[in-house]
Design a protein around this motif. Structure first.
Motif, PDB file in Angstrom:
ATOM      1  N   ARG A   1       0.918  -0.852  -0.060  1.00 10.88           N
ATOM      2  CA  ARG A   1      -0.160  -0.174   0.747  1.00 10.88           C
ATOM      3  C   ARG A   1       0.664   1.291   0.529  1.00 10.88           C
ATOM      4  O   ARG A   1       0.339   2.038  -0.950  1.00 10.88           O
ATOM      5  CB  ARG A   1      -1.191  -0.195   0.721  1.00 10.88           C
ATOM      6  CG  ARG A   1      -1.947  -1.489   1.142  1.00 10.88           C
ATOM      7  CD  ARG A   1      -3.338  -0.649   1.671  1.00 10.88           C
ATOM      8  NE  ARG A   1      -2.952  -1.916   2.999  1.00 10.88           N
ATOM      9  CZ  ARG A   1      -3.428  -2.120   3.786  1.00 10.88           C
ATOM     10  NH1 ARG A   1      -4.732  -1.012   4.197  1.00 10.88           N
ATOM     11  NH2 ARG A   1      -3.197  -2.822   5.146  1.00 10.88           N
ATOM     12  N   ILE A   2       2.374   1.502   0.549  1.00  8.88           N
ATOM     13  CA  ILE A   2       2.842   2.434   0.798  1.00  8.88           C
ATOM     14  C   ILE A   2       3.225   2.019  -0.626  1.00  8.88           C
ATOM     15  O   ILE A   2       3.618   3.510  -1.059  1.00  8.88           O
ATOM     16  CB  ILE A   2       4.264   2.475   1.503  1.00  8.88           C
ATOM     17  CG1 ILE A   2       4.036   2.046   2.753  1.00  8.88           C
ATOM     18  CG2 ILE A   2       5.216   3.019   1.353  1.00  8.88           C
ATOM     19  CD1 ILE A   2       2.947   3.121   3.491  1.00  8.88           C
TER      20      ILE A   2
ATOM     21  N   ALA B   1      12.799   9.434  -0.520  1.00  3.49           N
ATOM     22  CA  ALA B   1      13.465   8.256  -0.162  1.00  3.49           C
ATOM     23  C   ALA B   1      13.031   6.944  -0.900  1.00  3.49           C
ATOM     24  O   ALA B   1      13.925   6.050  -1.539  1.00  3.49           O
ATOM     25  CB  ALA B   1      13.531   8.372   1.435  1.00  3.49           C
ATOM     26  N   ILE B   2      11.961   6.639  -1.221  1.00  2.00           N
ATOM     27  CA  ILE B   2      11.186   5.610  -2.680  1.00  2.00           C
ATOM     28  C   ILE B   2      12.587   6.264  -3.500  1.00  2.00           C
ATOM     29  O   ILE B   2      12.348   5.072  -3.938  1.00  2.00           O
ATOM     30  CB  ILE B   2       9.678   6.294  -1.906  1.00  2.00           C
ATOM     31  CG1 ILE B   2       9.428   5.542  -0.793  1.00  2.00           C
ATOM     32  CG2 ILE B   2      10.009   4.520  -3.704  1.00  2.00           C
ATOM     33  CD1 ILE B   2       7.815   4.824  -0.533  1.00  2.00           C
ATOM     34  N   ASP B   3      11.884   7.614  -4.244  1.00  2.00           N
ATOM     35  CA  ASP B   3      12.934   7.098  -5.635  1.00  2.00           C
ATOM     36  C   ASP B   3      14.291   7.335  -5.492  1.00  2.00           C
ATOM     37  O   ASP B   3      14.515   6.793  -6.798  1.00  2.00           O
ATOM     38  CB  ASP B   3      12.412   9.293  -6.111  1.00  2.00           C
ATOM     39  CG  ASP B   3      10.828   9.593  -5.964  1.00  2.00           C
ATOM     40  OD1 ASP B   3      10.207   8.843  -6.261  1.00  2.00           O
ATOM     41  OD2 ASP B   3      11.042  10.761  -5.856  1.00  2.00           O
TER      42      ASP B   3
ATOM     43  N   VAL C   1      -5.293   3.064   0.070  1.00  2.00           N
ATOM     44  CA  VAL C   1      -4.417   4.607  -0.184  1.00  2.00           C
ATOM     45  C   VAL C   1      -5.060   5.672  -0.324  1.00  2.00           C
ATOM     46  O   VAL C   1      -4.279   6.316  -0.700  1.00  2.00           O
ATOM     47  CB  VAL C   1      -3.963   3.640  -1.686  1.00  2.00           C
ATOM     48  CG1 VAL C   1      -3.462   2.355  -1.190  1.00  2.00           C
ATOM     49  CG2 VAL C   1      -4.725   3.559  -2.516  1.00  2.00           C
ATOM     50  N   PHE C   2      -6.534   6.121   0.082  1.00  2.00           N
ATOM     51  CA  PHE C   2      -7.045   6.992  -0.200  1.00  2.00           C
ATOM     52  C   PHE C   2      -6.562   8.331   1.424  1.00  2.00           C
ATOM     53  O   PHE C   2      -6.650   9.326   1.151  1.00  2.00           O
ATOM     54  CB  PHE C   2      -7.319   7.487  -1.116  1.00  2.00           C
ATOM     55  CG  PHE C   2      -7.803   6.598  -2.421  1.00  2.00           C
ATOM     56  CD1 PHE C   2      -7.106   7.620  -3.580  1.00  2.00           C
ATOM     57  CD2 PHE C   2      -8.140   5.442  -2.274  1.00  2.00           C
ATOM     58  CE1 PHE C   2      -7.064   7.299  -4.999  1.00  2.00           C
ATOM     59  CE2 PHE C   2      -8.160   5.204  -3.729  1.00  2.00           C
ATOM     60  CZ  PHE C   2      -7.439   5.693  -5.103  1.00  2.00           C
ATOM     61  N   GLY C   3      -6.580   7.337   2.103  1.00  2.00           N
ATOM     62  CA  GLY C   3      -6.584   8.312   3.710  1.00  2.00           C
ATOM     63  C   GLY C   3      -5.382   8.620   4.088  1.00  2.00           C
ATOM     64  O   GLY C   3      -5.021   9.121   5.529  1.00  2.00           O
ATOM     65  N   PHE C   4      -4.516   8.904   3.426  1.00  2.00           N
ATOM     66  CA  PHE C   4      -3.295   8.969   3.890  1.00  2.00           C
ATOM     67  C   PHE C   4      -2.657   9.444   2.761  1.00  2.00           C
ATOM     68  O   PHE C   4      -2.231   8.597   1.375  1.00  2.00           O
ATOM     69  CB  PHE C   4      -2.055   7.917   4.656  1.00  2.00           C
ATOM     70  CG  PHE C   4      -1.913   6.721   3.856  1.00  2.00           C
ATOM     71  CD1 PHE C   4      -0.470   6.650   3.573  1.00  2.00           C
ATOM     72  CD2 PHE C   4      -2.722   5.859   3.241  1.00  2.00           C
ATOM     73  CE1 PHE C   4       0.267   5.711   3.172  1.00  2.00           C
ATOM     74  CE2 PHE C   4      -1.629   4.598   2.408  1.00  2.00           C
ATOM     75  CZ  PHE C   4      -0.392   4.961   2.382  1.00  2.00           C
ATOM     76  N   SER C   5      -1.341  10.530   2.960  1.00  2.00           N
ATOM     77  CA  SER C   5      -0.713  11.248   2.483  1.00  2.00           C
ATOM     78  C   SER C   5       1.313  10.810   2.683  1.00  2.00           C
ATOM     79  O   SER C   5       1.346  10.559   4.213  1.00  2.00           O
ATOM     80  CB  SER C   5      -0.518  12.405   1.871  1.00  2.00           C
ATOM     81  OG  SER C   5      -1.523  12.276   0.887  1.00  2.00           O
TER      82      SER C   5
ATOM     83  N   TRP D   1       3.135   6.128  -3.215  1.00  2.00           N
ATOM     84  CA  TRP D   1       3.796   6.884  -3.915  1.00  2.00           C
ATOM     85  C   TRP D   1       3.240   6.453  -5.256  1.00  2.00           C
ATOM     86  O   TRP D   1       3.486   7.906  -6.262  1.00  2.00           O
ATOM     87  CB  TRP D   1       5.816   5.227  -3.961  1.00  2.00           C
ATOM     88  CG  TRP D   1       6.230   6.100  -4.703  1.00  2.00           C
ATOM     89  CD1 TRP D   1       6.831   7.007  -4.303  1.00  2.00           C
ATOM     90  CD2 TRP D   1       6.832   5.955  -5.195  1.00  2.00           C
ATOM     91  NE1 TRP D   1       8.310   6.939  -5.197  1.00  2.00           N
ATOM     92  CE2 TRP D   1       8.084   6.591  -5.947  1.00  2.00           C
ATOM     93  CE3 TRP D   1       6.368   4.607  -6.969  1.00  2.00           C
ATOM     94  CZ2 TRP D   1       8.650   6.527  -7.182  1.00  2.00           C
ATOM     95  CZ3 TRP D   1       7.073   4.493  -8.418  1.00  2.00           C
ATOM     96  CH2 TRP D   1       8.119   4.633  -7.811  1.00  2.00           C
ATOM     97  N   HIS D   2       2.704   5.556  -5.648  1.00  2.00           N
ATOM     98  CA  HIS D   2       2.267   5.860  -7.513  1.00  2.00           C
ATOM     99  C   HIS D   2       1.785   7.404  -7.474  1.00  2.00           C
ATOM    100  O   HIS D   2       1.346   7.610  -8.364  1.00  2.00           O
ATOM    101  CB  HIS D   2       1.932   4.392  -7.567  1.00  2.00           C
ATOM    102  CG  HIS D   2       2.935   3.799  -8.472  1.00  2.00           C
ATOM    103  ND1 HIS D   2       3.362   2.422  -7.771  1.00  2.00           N
ATOM    104  CD2 HIS D   2       2.844   3.050  -9.307  1.00  2.00           C
ATOM    105  CE1 HIS D   2       4.563   1.837  -8.293  1.00  2.00           C
ATOM    106  NE2 HIS D   2       4.569   2.090  -9.582  1.00  2.00           N
TER     107      HIS D   2
END
Length: 82
Positions: free
Chosen positions: A13-14, A54-56, A42-46, A18-19
């Motif tokens: 979900r993380i 960091a993921i990039d 995946v819509f209730g958080f950012s 990110w996507h």
């Protein structure tokens, strides 16, 4: 680096979040109803900008599979029966 535990979300979900934050289309695959339901959560958080960065930074530029421009039926000679 963001932690899935920090958000009480699965790592998948993380990555889906990110996507979305990059404006990318993500098409998760699952046959389990519970997993499909999780994938919508995946819509209730950012992610914070530093977490997205960091993921990039995980992208090394190395391809994990064959170059899509070179994939053809000779590379994967599989016949699917009707």
């Amino acid at each position: 680096m963001p932690s899935a535990r920090t958000y009480d979300k699965t790592p998948a979900r993380i990555v889906l979040r990110w996507h979305l934050q990059h404006g990318l289309s993500a098409i998760p695959k699952s046959v389990r109803a519970s997993r499909i339901k999780e994938n919508f959560d995946v819509f209730g958080f950012s992610l914070f900008p530093a977490e997205v960065a960091a993921i990039d930074a995980l992208d090394t530029g190395a391809r994990g599979g064959p170059d899509p421009q070179l994939v053809d039926t000779a590379m994967f000679p599989v016949t699917v029966e009707n």
